[in-house]
Scaffold this active site. Structure first.
Site, PDB file in Angstrom:
ATOM      1  N   ASP A 238     -14.636 -40.023   9.486  1.00  0.00           N
ATOM      2  CA  ASP A 238     -14.398 -41.337  10.080  1.00  0.00           C
ATOM      3  C   ASP A 238     -15.005 -41.374  11.485  1.00  0.00           C
ATOM      4  OD1 ASP A 238     -13.405 -43.824  10.666  1.00  0.00           O
ATOM      5  OD2 ASP A 238     -11.308 -43.181  10.871  1.00  0.00           O
TER       6      ASP A 238
ATOM      7  N   ASP B  44     -17.891 -47.221   8.410  1.00  0.00           N
ATOM      8  CA  ASP B  44     -17.858 -46.034   9.258  1.00  0.00           C
ATOM      9  C   ASP B  44     -16.978 -44.903   8.752  1.00  0.00           C
ATOM     10  OD1 ASP B  44     -15.365 -47.223   9.887  1.00  0.00           O
ATOM     11  OD2 ASP B  44     -15.368 -46.157  11.793  1.00  0.00           O
ATOM     12  N   GLU B  45     -16.573 -44.973   7.496  1.00  0.00           N
ATOM     13  CA  GLU B  45     -15.770 -43.859   6.989  1.00  0.00           C
ATOM     14  C   GLU B  45     -16.033 -43.661   5.506  1.00  0.00           C
ATOM     15  OE1 GLU B  45     -11.465 -44.596   6.566  1.00  0.00           O
ATOM     16  OE2 GLU B  45     -11.848 -46.585   7.364  1.00  0.00           O
TER      17      GLU B  45
END
Ligand code: MG
Length: 433
Positions: free
Chosen positions: A30, A124-125
């Site tokens: 993350d 983003d993860e």
């Protein structure tokens, strides 16, 4: 890559053994304060400031806050008016989706260096199933270190927090425990000790509403949930939800890492017994590979957008080229033409070709409507599909010799633009065979 191992040397053989625990199968990675970090990356003068990404208007909400802004109680989804009140000195920037998408693709690509099984949860993860990569990279912790270094390197300075665990839930929980720039490894023998003291909202899927309901029943920590017993939870939430909650409270999660279809790929490659040169030999391979890949794509019910070519030179130098087309395709002619075009862009510096691979990615379900075809004769895809169906049929029927597209029997003109019409014409000839 060995840098991380130097930084955290194995203390003793026992520790080294632990660092290779095969129960660590899942990584959750993350990015830290992603949008804000990208803004700082592009404008270093923002470093250290309480940076807020979002629109400060009356109807705006905070999209991301830098760690400096978080100290003022500013966080994602907070109404902008409240953020302005809590942090009057906050520096605001409008979100730049295109730029975040660009970095997101770089980061996901880094994840895929370590395993093809990457399930993005947002820009983003992502979850990574690393079970098949453990031996290759020297264990889960080594993989985690390398991912952090590669992300930092590839993005020019962004950090990612990583959770390493036996399953998705624990990996996601772990990545959040030591942010930013953290690496948290869940000891498979100490799961209950880790979970018990945590507040119930740390359970993935337990939102504000469920948290309130649990708290109202006097259940605040994960340990309280366990002590309440499964039957108690079932009376309140019904069998399914209660069992899910119960399993998570014990650190059990059987959900698998699912690679999204759009990142799946289908390909074939061949290592030649004697190195070949660009020309008729490479053409022959590409022709057969295109047929093979497209047949497999049709059997699985996909069309593809992206063509990928892999070339390994005599010196073992491996080069890859890809091209994404405007319209998803399913026919071997398009794949062959594009593969051939990509090969012209590979500079082998007079070396021979040791290995060639041709494949597709960016898969979409074949049933999905194709955009932008409004002005092309609507008959074309249908005719193409008919021909394709005949080819597959002939291949699965041993009584007839396999059909091949006319366009694949001889090299097409160098330029592949407008090749679609040509391919259809030749296919028509084939249909009369
Ligand atoms: Mg994040």
């Amino acid at each position: 890559m060995t840098q991380s191992q130097n930084r955290q040397p194995d203390q003793n053989p026992q520790e080294a053994e632990n660092r290779q625990d095969p129960r660590w199968k899942v990584i959750h990675a993350d990015m830290d304060a992603f949008f804000a970090s990208v803004e700082v990356l592009d404008d270093p003068s923002l470093k250290g400031l309480p940076l807020i990404i979002g629109h400060p208007g009356p109807r705006g909400v905070v999209s991301t806050a830098s760690y400096e802004a978080r100290k003022f109680g500013v966080h994602s989804a907070l109404p902008s008016t409240e953020a302005l009140r809590r942090c009057p000195e906050g520096v605001w920037r409008s979100p730049r989706g295109g730029r975040y998408g660009e970095i997101s693709r770089q980061v996901m690509q880094v994840f895929r260096e370590f395993t093809p099984l990457v399930e993005p949860l947002s820009v983003d993860e992502a979850f990574l199933d690393i079970e098949g990569s453990l031996k290759l990279y020297g264990g889960a912790i080594a993989i985690a270190h390398q991912i952090r270094e590669r992300v930092f390197e590839q993005t020019g300075g962004l950090t990612v927090s990583i959770g390493v665990a036996p399953n998705k839930f624990l990996a996601k929980l772990a990545s959040d425990l030591d942010k930013p720039d953290g690496l948290t490894v869940v000891d498979p023998d100490g799961i209950q000790e880790l979970l018990d003291p945590l507040p119930v909202q740390k359970i993935w899927g337990v939102g504000p509403k469920t948290t309130r309901q649990l708290n109202d029943l006097g259940l605040h920590r994960i340990e309280d949930l366990r002590n309440a017993g499964l039957e108690f939870l079932m009376r309140r939430w019904g069998e399914r939800s209660a069992q899910h909650l119960w399993a998570l409270a014990h650190g059990r999660d059987s959900r698998e890492v699912h690679e999204p279809e759009s990142s799946k790929s289908i390909s074939t490659e061949n290592t030649f017994t004697v190195d070949i040169m660009k020309g008729s030999d490479s053409d022959k391979f590409l022709r057969n590979a295109a047929e093979e890949v497209c047949q497999s794509m049709r059997q699985q019910g996909f069309r593809a957008r992206t063509v990928r070519l892999k070339v390994r030179a005599s010196s073992f130098r491996t080069l890859t080229r890809s091209k994404t087309l405007d319209t998803p395709f399913i026919d071997a002619a398009t794949l062959y033409n594009t593969g051939r075009e990509l090969l012209t862009h590979v500079d082998l510096e007079a070396e021979g070709i040791r290995l060639l691979g041709l494949g597709v990615s960016g898969l979409v379900h074949a049933s999905q409507p194709i955009q932008g075809q409004m002005f092309i004769s609507e008959l074309e895809p249908a005719r193409d599909a008919t021909v394709t169906g005949l080819i597959d049929q002939s291949r699965s029927d041993s009584r007839v010799p396999p059909l091949k597209r006319g366009s694949l029997l001889s090299p097409p003109p160098e330029k592949s633009g407008g090749g679609k019409g040509a391919a259809i014409e030749k296919s028509d000839q084939e249909e009369t065979l």
